[in-house]
Design a protein around this motif. Structure first.
Motif, PDB file in Angstrom:
ATOM      1  N   ARG A  34       0.674  -1.099  -0.248  1.00 19.65           N
ATOM      2  CA  ARG A  34       0.228   0.090  -0.080  1.00 19.65           C
ATOM      3  C   ARG A  34       0.985   1.066  -0.332  1.00 19.65           C
ATOM      4  N   ASN A  54      -7.411   4.397  17.984  1.00 14.93           N
ATOM      5  CA  ASN A  54      -7.595   5.201  16.803  1.00 14.93           C
ATOM      6  C   ASN A  54      -6.990   6.236  16.550  1.00 14.93           C
ATOM      7  N   VAL A  55      -6.514   6.619  14.945  1.00 11.15           N
ATOM      8  CA  VAL A  55      -5.763   7.299  14.736  1.00 11.15           C
ATOM      9  C   VAL A  55      -5.797   8.252  13.843  1.00 11.15           C
ATOM     10  N   SER A  56      -5.330   9.160  13.816  1.00 13.73           N
ATOM     11  CA  SER A  56      -6.048  10.634  12.447  1.00 13.73           C
ATOM     12  C   SER A  56      -4.246  11.249  12.182  1.00 13.73           C
ATOM     13  N   LEU A  67     -17.797   7.582   6.960  1.00 11.66           N
ATOM     14  CA  LEU A  67     -19.348   8.749   6.765  1.00 11.66           C
ATOM     15  C   LEU A  67     -20.527   7.851   6.475  1.00 11.66           C
ATOM     16  N   GLU A  98      -6.687  18.059  12.227  1.00 13.25           N
ATOM     17  CA  GLU A  98      -7.181  18.813  11.343  1.00 13.25           C
ATOM     18  C   GLU A  98      -6.396  19.399  11.842  1.00 13.25           C
ATOM     19  N   ILE A 107     -17.870  10.190  14.942  1.00 15.18           N
ATOM     20  CA  ILE A 107     -18.089   9.224  13.769  1.00 15.18           C
ATOM     21  C   ILE A 107     -17.120   7.988  13.943  1.00 15.18           C
ATOM     22  N   ASP A 142      -9.852  12.929  15.976  1.00 14.97           N
ATOM     23  CA  ASP A 142      -9.621  13.481  14.653  1.00 14.97           C
ATOM     24  C   ASP A 142      -7.835  15.037  14.861  1.00 14.97           C
ATOM     25  N   LYS A 153     -13.245   0.930   9.884  1.00 20.34           N
ATOM     26  CA  LYS A 153     -12.428   1.162  11.565  1.00 20.34           C
ATOM     27  C   LYS A 153     -11.365   0.152  11.900  1.00 20.34           C
ATOM     28  N   PRO A 154      -9.553   0.270  12.149  1.00 12.79           N
ATOM     29  CA  PRO A 154      -8.965  -1.024  12.062  1.00 12.79           C
ATOM     30  C   PRO A 154      -8.942  -1.118  13.506  1.00 12.79           C
ATOM     31  N   LYS A 176     -16.850  16.170  15.751  1.00 12.61           N
ATOM     32  CA  LYS A 176     -17.571  15.413  14.646  1.00 12.61           C
ATOM     33  C   LYS A 176     -17.188  13.954  13.957  1.00 12.61           C
ATOM     34  N   GLU A 177     -15.301  14.383  13.526  1.00 10.65           N
ATOM     35  CA  GLU A 177     -15.056  13.327  12.886  1.00 10.65           C
ATOM     36  C   GLU A 177     -14.752  11.985  14.277  1.00 10.65           C
ATOM     37  N   ARG A 228       2.262   4.008  10.136  1.00 12.98           N
ATOM     38  CA  ARG A 228       1.978   2.756  10.741  1.00 12.98           C
ATOM     39  C   ARG A 228       3.413   2.391  11.921  1.00 12.98           C
ATOM     40  N   TYR A 237     -16.608  -0.863   7.933  1.00 13.36           N
ATOM     41  CA  TYR A 237     -16.608   0.343   7.463  1.00 13.36           C
ATOM     42  C   TYR A 237     -15.324   0.750   7.657  1.00 13.36           C
ATOM     43  N   GLY A 266     -17.156   4.105  14.836  1.00 15.65           N
ATOM     44  CA  GLY A 266     -16.650   3.555  13.682  1.00 15.65           C
ATOM     45  C   GLY A 266     -17.422   3.210  12.989  1.00 15.65           C
ATOM     46  N   TYR A 306     -22.229  19.746   5.428  1.00 15.78           N
ATOM     47  CA  TYR A 306     -21.661  18.631   6.296  1.00 15.78           C
ATOM     48  C   TYR A 306     -22.520  18.680   7.650  1.00 15.78           C
TER      49      TYR A 306
HETATM   50  C1  LIG Z   1     -12.530   7.658   7.003  1.00 22.64           C
HETATM   51  C2  LIG Z   1     -13.153   8.390   8.034  1.00 22.64           C
HETATM   52  C3  LIG Z   1     -13.320   7.442   9.220  1.00 22.64           C
HETATM   53  C4  LIG Z   1     -11.577   9.842   8.505  1.00 22.64           C
HETATM   54  O1  LIG Z   1     -11.273  10.337   7.973  1.00 22.64           O
HETATM   55  P1  LIG Z   1     -10.529  11.769   7.939  1.00 22.64           P
HETATM   56  O2  LIG Z   1     -10.776  12.193   8.500  1.00 22.64           O
HETATM   57  O3  LIG Z   1     -10.157  12.387   6.554  1.00 22.64           O
HETATM   58  O4  LIG Z   1      -8.410  10.201   8.068  1.00 22.64           O
HETATM   59  P2  LIG Z   1      -8.235  10.670   9.586  1.00 22.64           P
HETATM   60  O5  LIG Z   1      -6.408  10.455   9.395  1.00 22.64           O
HETATM   61  O6  LIG Z   1      -8.784  11.459  10.622  1.00 22.64           O
HETATM   62  O7  LIG Z   1      -8.366   9.164   9.544  1.00 22.64           O
HETATM   63  C5  LIG Z   1      -8.451   8.340   9.110  1.00 22.64           C
HETATM   64  C6  LIG Z   1      -7.846   6.987   9.853  1.00 22.64           C
HETATM   65  O8  LIG Z   1      -8.685   6.981  10.470  1.00 22.64           O
HETATM   66  C7  LIG Z   1      -9.060   5.011  10.644  1.00 22.64           C
HETATM   67  N1  LIG Z   1     -10.042   4.945   9.792  1.00 22.64           N
HETATM   68  C8  LIG Z   1     -10.663   4.072   9.055  1.00 22.64           C
HETATM   69  N2  LIG Z   1     -11.960   4.138   9.225  1.00 22.64           N
HETATM   70  C9  LIG Z   1     -11.866   4.024   9.814  1.00 22.64           C
HETATM   71  C10 LIG Z   1     -14.006   4.269  10.701  1.00 22.64           C
HETATM   72  N3  LIG Z   1     -14.784   3.771   9.739  1.00 22.64           N
HETATM   73  N4  LIG Z   1     -13.893   4.607  11.658  1.00 22.64           N
HETATM   74  C11 LIG Z   1     -12.446   5.149  12.688  1.00 22.64           C
HETATM   75  N5  LIG Z   1     -11.331   5.566  12.129  1.00 22.64           N
HETATM   76  C12 LIG Z   1     -11.579   4.322  10.871  1.00 22.64           C
HETATM   77  C13 LIG Z   1      -7.976   4.648  10.062  1.00 22.64           C
HETATM   78  O9  LIG Z   1      -6.907   4.370  10.748  1.00 22.64           O
HETATM   79  C14 LIG Z   1      -7.516   5.669   8.975  1.00 22.64           C
HETATM   80  O10 LIG Z   1      -5.771   5.705   8.316  1.00 22.64           O
HETATM   81  P3  LIG Z   1      -4.666   4.710   8.049  1.00 22.64           P
HETATM   82  O11 LIG Z   1      -6.050   4.324   7.102  1.00 22.64           O
HETATM   83  O12 LIG Z   1      -3.916   5.614   8.168  1.00 22.64           O
HETATM   84  O13 LIG Z   1      -5.098   3.643   8.676  1.00 22.64           O
HETATM   85  C15 LIG Z   1     -13.949   8.900   7.524  1.00 22.64           C
HETATM   86  O14 LIG Z   1     -14.856   9.970   8.473  1.00 22.64           O
HETATM   87  C16 LIG Z   1     -13.912  10.087   6.291  1.00 22.64           C
HETATM   88  O15 LIG Z   1     -13.742   9.557   4.693  1.00 22.64           O
HETATM   89  N6  LIG Z   1     -14.025  11.238   6.767  1.00 22.64           N
HETATM   90  C17 LIG Z   1     -14.090  12.312   5.655  1.00 22.64           C
HETATM   91  C18 LIG Z   1     -13.907  14.048   5.998  1.00 22.64           C
HETATM   92  C19 LIG Z   1     -15.152  14.552   5.857  1.00 22.64           C
HETATM   93  O16 LIG Z   1     -15.750  14.597   4.720  1.00 22.64           O
HETATM   94  N7  LIG Z   1     -15.335  15.143   6.589  1.00 22.64           N
HETATM   95  C20 LIG Z   1     -16.621  15.075   6.748  1.00 22.64           C
HETATM   96  C21 LIG Z   1     -16.907  16.842   8.243  1.00 22.64           C
HETATM   97  S1  LIG Z   1     -17.024  16.167   9.617  1.00 22.64           S
END
Ligand SMILES: CC(C)(COP(=O)(O)OP(=O)(O)OC[C@H]1O[C@@H](n2cnc3c(N)ncnc32)[C@H](O)[C@@H]1OP(=O)(O)O)[C@@H](O)C(=O)NCCC(=O)NCCS
Length: 266
Positions: free
Chosen positions: A39, A98-100, A175, A121, A168, A119, A83-84, A164-165, A56, A81, A172, A136
């Protein structure tokens, strides 16, 4: 080895822009499974490969602080969905994470048994925040944002967004959870809260939320479902995976700590 009590939350922070040592980065790659290496190679840009590699390493080395499992030996599964969660049978029921990640900061939240979502940002990344909010956020949140002077809107937008993030992610459900059907309550002089539309299957008092500003550029939120446990303070650790870690104290003079929801009986 570190211990994490059932009433504790630990959050580990890695600053990827500070990690350039090629030997160290090679050691991080050694920790990855073949699937993770595949990956990693799929990212077109070096900065994304770097972010992925450090993420990682952060997850694996963080979890190894709480268990005798070597960083390379962690295995993960995903819920429907994505979530690891930990798959190693010895610890899968007693350690959650949980990771962000965002530009300049990667965080890994750790808890014992509670559902946890985090989360982070980078606040310089987005403009036109009202347009995004209208897509959103809940009607209440949009109304609150619109009522603010323009220069405050972006800051409050990121407070809503990260909380919010985090929620959710703790659920787990990603979106697939309807973002517009719950509201974050950010009122001055009131604890951080969450409320749900009547057709959402959840209750406000199940959740504890935190919001922090660990650097000038970042907002960071945590959501935890304590399930009866009385949660204590959150501890932050700054780490260079495989090398060092230290308690991360936000600088005292810059209002980094924003809100903490207190237990009702405190
Ligand atoms: C995938 C999602 C869970 C988080 O995405 P994100 O905010 O872009 O990314 P983040 O860096 O905070 O989190 C990513 C990590 O969350 C974890 N993750 C993936 N799916 C998940 C889920 N369903 N639940 C919890 N954690 C999840 C993973 O560890 C991922 O990292 P990795 O792929 O490197 O292992 C999802 O909420 C998303 O796609 N959000 C998009 C943002 C958005 O449009 N928000 C709307 C406004 S609030």
């Amino acid at each position: 080895m570190l211990t994490i009590e059932p009433n504790e939350i630990h959050v580990w922070l890695a600053f990827p822009d500070e990690l350039h040592d090629t030997g160290l980065l090679a050691a991080y790659e050694q920790l990855m499974t073949q699937e993770e290496k595949n990956r990693q190679r799929q990212f077109v840009f070096e900065k994304d490969r770097h972010q992925y590699t450090v993420t990682r390493a952060l997850v694996r080395t963080t979890l190894s602080h709480y268990s005798a499992i070597h960083p390379a030996d962690w295995r993960f599964c995903k819920n429907e969905y994505g979530k690891p969660e930990i798959a190693n049978t010895a610890v899968k029921d007693s350690l959650r994470f949980n990771v962000s990640h965002t530009k300049g900061l990667i965080i890994c939240g750790v808890a014992r048994r509670h559902a946890i979502g985090v989360d982070v940002e980078n606040i310089y990344r987005r403009n036109a925040v009202l347009n995004i909010a209208k897509r959103y956020f809940s009607p209440q949140e949009i109304m609150n944002l619109e009522a603010l002077p323009e220069k405050r809107q972006k800051e409050v937008f990121f407070c809503y967004w990260t909380l919010k993030e985090a929620y959710i992610k703790a659920r787990g459900m990603g979106l697939s959870f309807p973002l517009e059907k719950f509201s974050i309550c950010l009122a001055d002089n009131e604890p951080l809260g969450i409320s749900f539309d009547p057709d959402v299957n959840d209750q406000s008092d199940r959740w504890r939320l935190w919001l922090f500003k660990p650097t000038d550029n970042h907002y960071m939120a945590l959501a935890v479902c304590p399930e009866g446990a009385r949660l204590g303070k959150v501890t932050f650790m700054k780490t260079v995976p495989l090398q060092q870690h230290e308690v991360f104290l936000f600088e005292a003079n810059s209002l980094n700590y924003l809100h903490e929801r207190k237990d009702k009986d405190e």
